[in-house]
Motif scaffolding. Structure first.
Motif, PDB file in Angstrom:
ATOM      1  N   MET A 351      30.786  23.012 -48.697  1.00  0.00           N
ATOM      2  CA  MET A 351      31.974  22.281 -48.265  1.00  0.00           C
ATOM      3  C   MET A 351      31.708  20.778 -48.100  1.00  0.00           C
ATOM      4  O   MET A 351      32.407  19.934 -48.670  1.00  0.00           O
ATOM      5  CB  MET A 351      32.489  22.853 -46.944  1.00  0.00           C
ATOM      6  N   HIS A 352      30.690  20.441 -47.300  1.00  0.00           N
ATOM      7  CA  HIS A 352      30.551  19.063 -46.839  1.00  0.00           C
ATOM      8  C   HIS A 352      30.126  18.081 -47.919  1.00  0.00           C
ATOM      9  O   HIS A 352      30.365  16.883 -47.790  1.00  0.00           O
ATOM     10  CB  HIS A 352      29.583  19.018 -45.654  1.00  0.00           C
ATOM     11  N   GLY A 353      29.480  18.554 -48.979  1.00  0.00           N
ATOM     12  CA  GLY A 353      29.083  17.650 -50.039  1.00  0.00           C
ATOM     13  C   GLY A 353      30.133  17.451 -51.100  1.00  0.00           C
ATOM     14  O   GLY A 353      29.896  16.735 -52.083  1.00  0.00           O
ATOM     15  N   ASN A 354      31.300  18.053 -50.930  1.00  0.00           N
ATOM     16  CA  ASN A 354      32.336  18.015 -51.967  1.00  0.00           C
ATOM     17  C   ASN A 354      33.675  17.494 -51.458  1.00  0.00           C
ATOM     18  O   ASN A 354      34.730  17.868 -51.959  1.00  0.00           O
ATOM     19  CB  ASN A 354      32.515  19.422 -52.558  1.00  0.00           C
ATOM     20  N   THR A 355      33.632  16.628 -50.469  1.00  0.00           N
ATOM     21  CA  THR A 355      34.854  16.061 -49.911  1.00  0.00           C
ATOM     22  C   THR A 355      35.208  14.768 -50.638  1.00  0.00           C
ATOM     23  O   THR A 355      34.342  13.953 -50.933  1.00  0.00           O
ATOM     24  CB  THR A 355      34.668  15.770 -48.411  1.00  0.00           C
ATOM     25  N   PHE A 356      36.483  14.593 -50.932  1.00  0.00           N
ATOM     26  CA  PHE A 356      36.934  13.350 -51.561  1.00  0.00           C
ATOM     27  C   PHE A 356      38.352  13.033 -51.083  1.00  0.00           C
ATOM     28  O   PHE A 356      39.022  13.874 -50.467  1.00  0.00           O
ATOM     29  CB  PHE A 356      36.899  13.451 -53.088  1.00  0.00           C
ATOM     30  N   GLU A 357      38.788  11.817 -51.338  1.00  0.00           N
ATOM     31  CA  GLU A 357      40.127  11.397 -50.946  1.00  0.00           C
ATOM     32  C   GLU A 357      41.069  11.513 -52.129  1.00  0.00           C
ATOM     33  O   GLU A 357      40.820  10.953 -53.202  1.00  0.00           O
ATOM     34  CB  GLU A 357      40.120   9.954 -50.427  1.00  0.00           C
ATOM     35  N   ALA A 358      42.141  12.276 -51.936  1.00  0.00           N
ATOM     36  CA  ALA A 358      43.139  12.435 -52.990  1.00  0.00           C
ATOM     37  C   ALA A 358      43.918  11.133 -53.188  1.00  0.00           C
ATOM     38  O   ALA A 358      43.885  10.224 -52.352  1.00  0.00           O
ATOM     39  CB  ALA A 358      44.095  13.576 -52.636  1.00  0.00           C
ATOM     40  N   ALA A 359      44.640  11.075 -54.287  1.00  0.00           N
ATOM     41  CA  ALA A 359      45.403   9.863 -54.596  1.00  0.00           C
ATOM     42  C   ALA A 359      46.454   9.564 -53.533  1.00  0.00           C
ATOM     43  O   ALA A 359      46.814   8.401 -53.320  1.00  0.00           O
ATOM     44  CB  ALA A 359      46.068  10.010 -55.973  1.00  0.00           C
ATOM     45  N   ASN A 360      46.928  10.595 -52.837  1.00  0.00           N
ATOM     46  CA  ASN A 360      47.933  10.391 -51.790  1.00  0.00           C
ATOM     47  C   ASN A 360      47.311  10.153 -50.418  1.00  0.00           C
ATOM     48  O   ASN A 360      47.993  10.192 -49.395  1.00  0.00           O
ATOM     49  CB  ASN A 360      48.903  11.574 -51.730  1.00  0.00           C
ATOM     50  N   GLY A 361      45.990   9.940 -50.366  1.00  0.00           N
ATOM     51  CA  GLY A 361      45.330   9.552 -49.128  1.00  0.00           C
ATOM     52  C   GLY A 361      44.777  10.693 -48.297  1.00  0.00           C
ATOM     53  O   GLY A 361      44.122  10.444 -47.278  1.00  0.00           O
ATOM     54  N   TYR A 362      44.997  11.945 -48.701  1.00  0.00           N
ATOM     55  CA  TYR A 362      44.508  13.090 -47.928  1.00  0.00           C
ATOM     56  C   TYR A 362      43.049  13.386 -48.279  1.00  0.00           C
ATOM     57  O   TYR A 362      42.667  13.399 -49.451  1.00  0.00           O
ATOM     58  CB  TYR A 362      45.352  14.331 -48.202  1.00  0.00           C
TER      59      TYR A 362
END
Length: 463
Positions: A351-362
């Motif tokens: 989980m923790h190594g695969n977090t990113f910010e979506a284009a809508n900011g989430y």
């Protein structure tokens, strides 16, 4: 063997990181004194049982399923919320037990996961800067000056909410809610209604036939009704964890009685730091998270500090590398630790190594990357001839929209605002969690994983 834990003053002299900044230190001391008088939340004997089961996972005779909220909150600790997470974990455990043909150790990220490390000390919105939210153990989620104050009284609330959560879980797992046949019915409902692939349905049918066979053979029906379930969380706020440590009257050794297992996080794993110094004195099973910056030497130093006697079941190493790095970063660590002669339990946190910010900011995670890191973890252990001992998930029993992807829901970034409810990091929802369990089951049954001393026979309660 554990030795008497250092004083809180000694730990503070090591300048622990990721700690609250309390303005009212006198009130903090009063809260700590009160916590020291409270009954333990878990018992030494239970911790010893878990250590024995983790030893089995380290030896290839069991598989660990660890999961729950990214950050528990006081508001969401309801019976419905707890029941939902427990239901998902039990459902996943049935699939994994059948696939691995070894007992699955059920370890909740529950009843204490109220504090979170943060990358930044502050948060800015609309030109206003306030202290970052560090979990309900420290401050409130609302973006206001009042809510973001670091309040020591919240530590007492952590104790109270953890106690009520553990009480309910114990009632559920011994009172019929965990009945193996009912749990499998939940899985069949998922397969039938989610549009999942046919191969999942075939596995579910196999499990159903196996259960029918066991009943026909006269297996004690009462054994189907109860399971062992353990609690865990990151031991982050040292004032709370130290206050919850008790010396066991049987062995005169210290146990952290806030959870059966605690872990040291990626941000607090300094080998000469306060968190490692605290954890190494405890008799609890201990976990430590390692990320892609961890070297082989780092991992061995941590293992030597936390497991000096190479005790089976003592140490669990939880890798959180990221899908793109796990196949390169993990092998040197596994080789180096295994070369010391100790057998640790290896767990994958995809989980923790695969977090990113979506284009809508989430903030989000892609289900495909989660699966890829799990597969990379299995690939590494297959190559090295070691046992992939378990998985560590952030999940919920609710139909949230926090991670994109998955066959059942096929969530896109545009769906994230619909039910984005996490207090911190995005979690897998119910369908995504069960789908992942079926995919892990395929890796456990595809013949590519070499088991070490596999268990040929086990009781129904091991499900």
């Amino acid at each position: 063997m554990s030795t008497p834990i250092p004083t809180l003053e000694r730990l503070q002299s090591l300048h622990p990181v990721q700690q609250p900044s309390y303005a009212d230190t006198e009130q903090l001391h009063r809260v700590i004194a009160e916590l020291r008088k409270r009954p333990p939340l878990v018992f030494a004997g239970e911790c010893d049982e878990l250590r024995s089961k983790i030893a089995d996972a380290a030896a290839g005779r069991a598989f660990i399923l660890q999961g729950g909220d990214c950050a528990e909150t006081f508001e969401t600790g309801t019976a419905q919320d707890i029941r939902g997470k427990l239901r998902v974990l039990l459902s996943m455990a049935v699939v994994l037990t059948y696939a691995a043909q070894v007992p699955v150790v059920k370890l909740g990220r529950l009843a204490g996961q109220y504090a979170k490390p943060r990358s930044n000390d502050v948060e800015t919105r609309g030109g206003v800067t306030l202290p970052a939210y560090r979990g309900d153990a420290v401050n409130g989620l609302d973006f206001s000056a009042e809510a973001r104050v670091h309040d020591p009284n919240r530590l007492m609330e952590v104790y109270n909410h953890s106690a009520s959560t553990l009480n309910l879980i114990r009632a559920f797992v011994t009172g019929g809610f965990a009945d193996l046949r009912a749990v499998h019915t939940w899985n069949h409902d998922f397969v039938r209604n989610s549009g999942a692939e046919a191969r999942y349905e075939a596995l579910a049918d196999e499990i159903e036939r196996a259960l029918a066979f066991m009943v026909a053979c006269g297996v004690d029906k009462e054994a189907f009704r109860t399971v062992d379930f353990y609690s865990s969380h990151e031991a982050l706020v040292l004032a709370y964890e130290h206050a919850m440590t008790r010396v066991d009257s049987r062995t005169s050794t210290p146990y952290n009685t806030s959870a059966h297992m605690i872990w040291v996080g990626e941000r607090t794993r300094q080998v000469d730091g306060a968190h490692v110094e605290f954890a190494r004195h405890l008799r609890n099973p201990i976990g430590v998270k390692v990320g892609p910056s961890t070297t082989a030497a780092d991992a061995v130093a941590l293992a030597d500090a936390l497991d000096p006697e190479q005790e089976p079941g003592r140490l669990t190493i939880i890798s959180r590398m990221g899908a793109g790095k796990v196949r390169d970063a993990l092998p040197p660590i596994v080789r180096a630790v295994e070369a010391t002669g100790r057998k640790v339990a290896w767990i994958c946190d995809p989980m923790h190594g695969n977090t990113f910010e979506a284009a809508n900011g989430y903030k989000t995670r892609a289900f495909s990357q989660v699966v890829d890191e799990v597969n990379g973890f299995f690939d590494v252990h297959e190559e090295l001839g070691t046992w992939p001992g378990g998985v560590h998930m952030e999940l919920t029993g609710d139909d949230v929209t926090e991670c994109v992807g998955g066959v059942a829901d096929a969530l896109a970034e545009a769906d994230l605002p619909n039910r984005y409810e996490t207090a911190c990091d995005p979690r897998l929802n119910r369908n995504q969690s069960l789908e992942l369990a079926f995919q892990i089951a395929e890796r456990l049954t595809d013949g590519r994983i070499k088991r070490v001393n596999p268990v040929q026979e086990y009781a129904a309660e091991d499900f």
